[in-house]
Design a protein around this motif. Structure first.
Motif, short mmCIF file in Angstrom:
data_model
loop_
_atom_site.label_atom_id
_atom_site.label_comp_id
_atom_site.label_asym_id
_atom_site.label_seq_id
_atom_site.Cartn_x
_atom_site.Cartn_y
_atom_site.Cartn_z
N GLN A 46 0.65 -1.21 0.05
CA GLN A 46 0.11 -0.02 0.11
C GLN A 46 0.80 1.26 0.00
OE1 GLN A 46 -2.75 -0.36 3.37
NE2 GLN A 46 -3.47 -2.50 2.77
N GLU A 47 2.14 1.15 0.73
CA GLU A 47 3.04 2.43 0.62
C GLU A 47 3.87 2.41 -0.90
OE1 GLU A 47 5.37 2.37 3.92
OE2 GLU A 47 3.74 1.60 5.36
N MET A 48 3.76 1.51 -1.59
CA MET A 48 4.71 1.51 -2.87
C MET A 48 3.91 2.04 -4.00
SD MET A 48 6.23 -2.15 -2.72
CE MET A 48 7.93 -2.55 -1.75
N GLU A 49 4.81 2.68 -4.98
CA GLU A 49 4.17 3.18 -6.36
C GLU A 49 3.34 2.20 -6.96
OE1 GLU A 49 7.21 4.87 -8.42
OE2 GLU A 49 8.30 5.97 -6.69
N ARG A 50 2.21 2.65 -7.58
CA ARG A 50 1.42 1.55 -8.15
C ARG A 50 2.04 0.96 -9.29
NH1 ARG A 50 -4.47 3.35 -10.91
NH2 ARG A 50 -5.05 1.24 -11.41
N ARG A 51 2.67 1.61 -10.08
CA ARG A 51 3.42 1.03 -11.42
C ARG A 51 4.36 -0.08 -10.87
NH1 ARG A 51 8.48 3.01 -11.79
NH2 ARG A 51 8.97 4.95 -11.03
N PHE A 52 5.11 0.28 -9.71
CA PHE A 52 5.93 -0.96 -9.14
C PHE A 52 5.30 -2.29 -8.85
CE2 PHE A 52 8.44 -2.48 -5.49
CZ PHE A 52 9.56 -2.38 -6.10
N VAL A 53 3.95 -1.96 -8.17
CA VAL A 53 3.39 -3.08 -7.59
C VAL A 53 2.92 -3.88 -8.89
CG1 VAL A 53 1.28 -3.72 -6.24
CG2 VAL A 53 2.87 -1.95 -5.44
#
Length: 125
Positions: A46-53
């Motif tokens: 939830q704390e990571m960038e969307r594109r990363f996830v």
């Protein structure tokens, strides 16, 4: 999305480790991966960038900063991947575990530092 703030004060020591895990023989086997507890790890997502996830199924390179006792610390680059609904760190994890002397039942802690975009990792006990 509505989130409530917890404003309770307590005397317990601050514990920053979102993911805690006791290492297993499988985690430490040659060529093995560090399999992360799914529910705890999804809190970090939830704390990571969307594109990363979104790219986790292909595997993404992540920095891991290992914090040790005293002033020592080491930085590594590993691959974080989602495979069969599990999350794992691979691509060098075995070499790290071997060089640090990690053993089965050692407890590790992991958290995401969103400012430096890297994991902080610590051998708890």
């Amino acid at each position: 999305m509505h989130q409530e703030l917890n404003l309770e004060l307590g005397l317990a020591p601050y514990d920053p480790w979102i993911v805690k895990k006791k290492l297993t023989e499988t985690d430490l086997s040659y060529g093995g991966s560090l399999i992360l507890p799914k529910q705890d790890f999804e809190t970090i997502l939830q704390e990571m960038e969307r594109r990363f996830v979104e790219n986790l199924v292909n595997g993404v390179e992540v920095k891991v900063h290992i914090i040790e006792e005293g002033h020592e610390s080491d930085d590594y680059t590993l691959t974080l991947i989602k495979c069969n609904s599990s999350y794992m760190l691979r691509g060098g994890w075995y070499n790290i575990a071997k060089s640090k002397g990690y053993k089965p039942n050692d407890e590790i802690g992991l958290m995401w530092d969103k400012w430096s975009r890297r994991f902080l990792f610590h051998l708890i006990k």
